[in-house]
Enzyme design. Structure first.
Site, PDB file in Angstrom:
ATOM      1  N   ILE A  31      25.828  43.418  57.136  1.00  0.00           N
ATOM      2  CA  ILE A  31      25.318  42.832  58.386  1.00  0.00           C
ATOM      3  C   ILE A  31      25.749  41.374  58.579  1.00  0.00           C
ATOM      4  O   ILE A  31      25.616  40.837  59.668  1.00  0.00           O
ATOM      5  CB  ILE A  31      23.787  42.966  58.515  1.00  0.00           C
ATOM      6  CG1 ILE A  31      23.072  42.248  57.373  1.00  0.00           C
ATOM      7  CG2 ILE A  31      23.381  44.426  58.592  1.00  0.00           C
ATOM      8  CD1 ILE A  31      21.573  42.146  57.564  1.00  0.00           C
ATOM      9  N   ASN A  87      28.275  40.642  42.338  1.00  0.00           N
ATOM     10  CA  ASN A  87      27.594  39.461  41.839  1.00  0.00           C
ATOM     11  C   ASN A  87      26.503  39.894  40.865  1.00  0.00           C
ATOM     12  O   ASN A  87      25.827  40.886  41.096  1.00  0.00           O
ATOM     13  CB  ASN A  87      26.961  38.682  43.002  1.00  0.00           C
ATOM     14  CG  ASN A  87      27.993  38.260  44.025  1.00  0.00           C
ATOM     15  OD1 ASN A  87      29.080  37.826  43.686  1.00  0.00           O
ATOM     16  ND2 ASN A  87      27.654  38.412  45.287  1.00  0.00           N
ATOM     17  N   GLY A  93      25.215  34.489  42.974  1.00  0.00           N
ATOM     18  CA  GLY A  93      25.005  34.817  44.373  1.00  0.00           C
ATOM     19  C   GLY A  93      24.374  36.169  44.628  1.00  0.00           C
ATOM     20  O   GLY A  93      24.366  36.633  45.763  1.00  0.00           O
ATOM     21  N   GLN A  94      23.832  36.819  43.598  1.00  0.00           N
ATOM     22  CA  GLN A  94      23.162  38.104  43.814  1.00  0.00           C
ATOM     23  C   GLN A  94      21.816  37.850  44.479  1.00  0.00           C
ATOM     24  O   GLN A  94      20.929  37.235  43.898  1.00  0.00           O
ATOM     25  CB  GLN A  94      22.967  38.862  42.504  1.00  0.00           C
ATOM     26  CG  GLN A  94      22.358  40.233  42.708  1.00  0.00           C
ATOM     27  CD  GLN A  94      22.171  41.032  41.433  1.00  0.00           C
ATOM     28  OE1 GLN A  94      22.345  40.534  40.335  1.00  0.00           O
ATOM     29  NE2 GLN A  94      21.793  42.284  41.592  1.00  0.00           N
ATOM     30  N   HIS A 100      25.361  46.300  43.700  1.00  0.00           N
ATOM     31  CA  HIS A 100      26.145  46.616  44.888  1.00  0.00           C
ATOM     32  C   HIS A 100      27.512  45.960  44.796  1.00  0.00           C
ATOM     33  O   HIS A 100      27.697  44.948  44.138  1.00  0.00           O
ATOM     34  CB  HIS A 100      25.416  46.205  46.174  1.00  0.00           C
ATOM     35  CG  HIS A 100      25.033  44.760  46.241  1.00  0.00           C
ATOM     36  ND1 HIS A 100      23.978  44.231  45.524  1.00  0.00           N
ATOM     37  CD2 HIS A 100      25.559  43.738  46.954  1.00  0.00           C
ATOM     38  CE1 HIS A 100      23.868  42.934  45.801  1.00  0.00           C
ATOM     39  NE2 HIS A 100      24.824  42.622  46.655  1.00  0.00           N
ATOM     40  N   HIS A 102      30.825  44.677  47.055  1.00  0.00           N
ATOM     41  CA  HIS A 102      31.353  44.279  48.358  1.00  0.00           C
ATOM     42  C   HIS A 102      32.828  44.676  48.394  1.00  0.00           C
ATOM     43  O   HIS A 102      33.603  44.276  47.518  1.00  0.00           O
ATOM     44  CB  HIS A 102      31.269  42.754  48.536  1.00  0.00           C
ATOM     45  CG  HIS A 102      29.878  42.215  48.507  1.00  0.00           C
ATOM     46  ND1 HIS A 102      29.192  41.897  49.650  1.00  0.00           N
ATOM     47  CD2 HIS A 102      29.045  41.922  47.467  1.00  0.00           C
ATOM     48  CE1 HIS A 102      27.993  41.429  49.320  1.00  0.00           C
ATOM     49  NE2 HIS A 102      27.880  41.437  47.994  1.00  0.00           N
TER      50      HIS A 102
END
Length: 114
Positions: A31, A87, A93-94, A100, A102
């Protein structure tokens, strides 16, 4: 995990723009895209972070990379190149504590990242 946003997306409680789904993984558009192509690939099994992986999870993780390859081809970024980022932990930056990946493409990336 009842409060995990990705678990809610998997259950259909939160809508997403699905790219791919099978019995082990779900992929959907991010998003807040950081590239022209930016999708997330998540295991349907809740795994908090890479640090929580077990030997039993190796099949899921291998499958995620094969799915990423398929999605990259489907979205037309396989030939020019793409990046897969995971991450692990706050300083990396998680922000969602569900493993997950990217899948990013459609533009050039710099190295080193971050």
């Amino acid at each position: 995990m009842e409060e995990c946003i990705f678990c809610k997306i998997i259950k259909g409680e939160i809508p997403s723009e699905k790219i791919y789904e099978d019995d082990m993984v779900l992929s959907f558009k991010d998003i807040e895209p950081a590239a022209p192509v930016h999708v997330l690939i998540i295991p349907k099994k809740h795994i908090g972070s890479i640090n929580d992986l077990t030997e039993d999870d190796s099949k899921i993780i291998a499958h995620i990379y094969l799915v990423a390859k398929q999605i990259a081809a489907k979205l037309g970024i396989d030939e020019k190149g793409y990046r897969i980022v995971t991450n692990c932990g706050e300083e990396a930056g998680q922000t969602v504590h569900h493993v997950h990946f990217h899948l990013l493409g459609g533009r050039s990336f710099a190295w080193p990242p971050g």
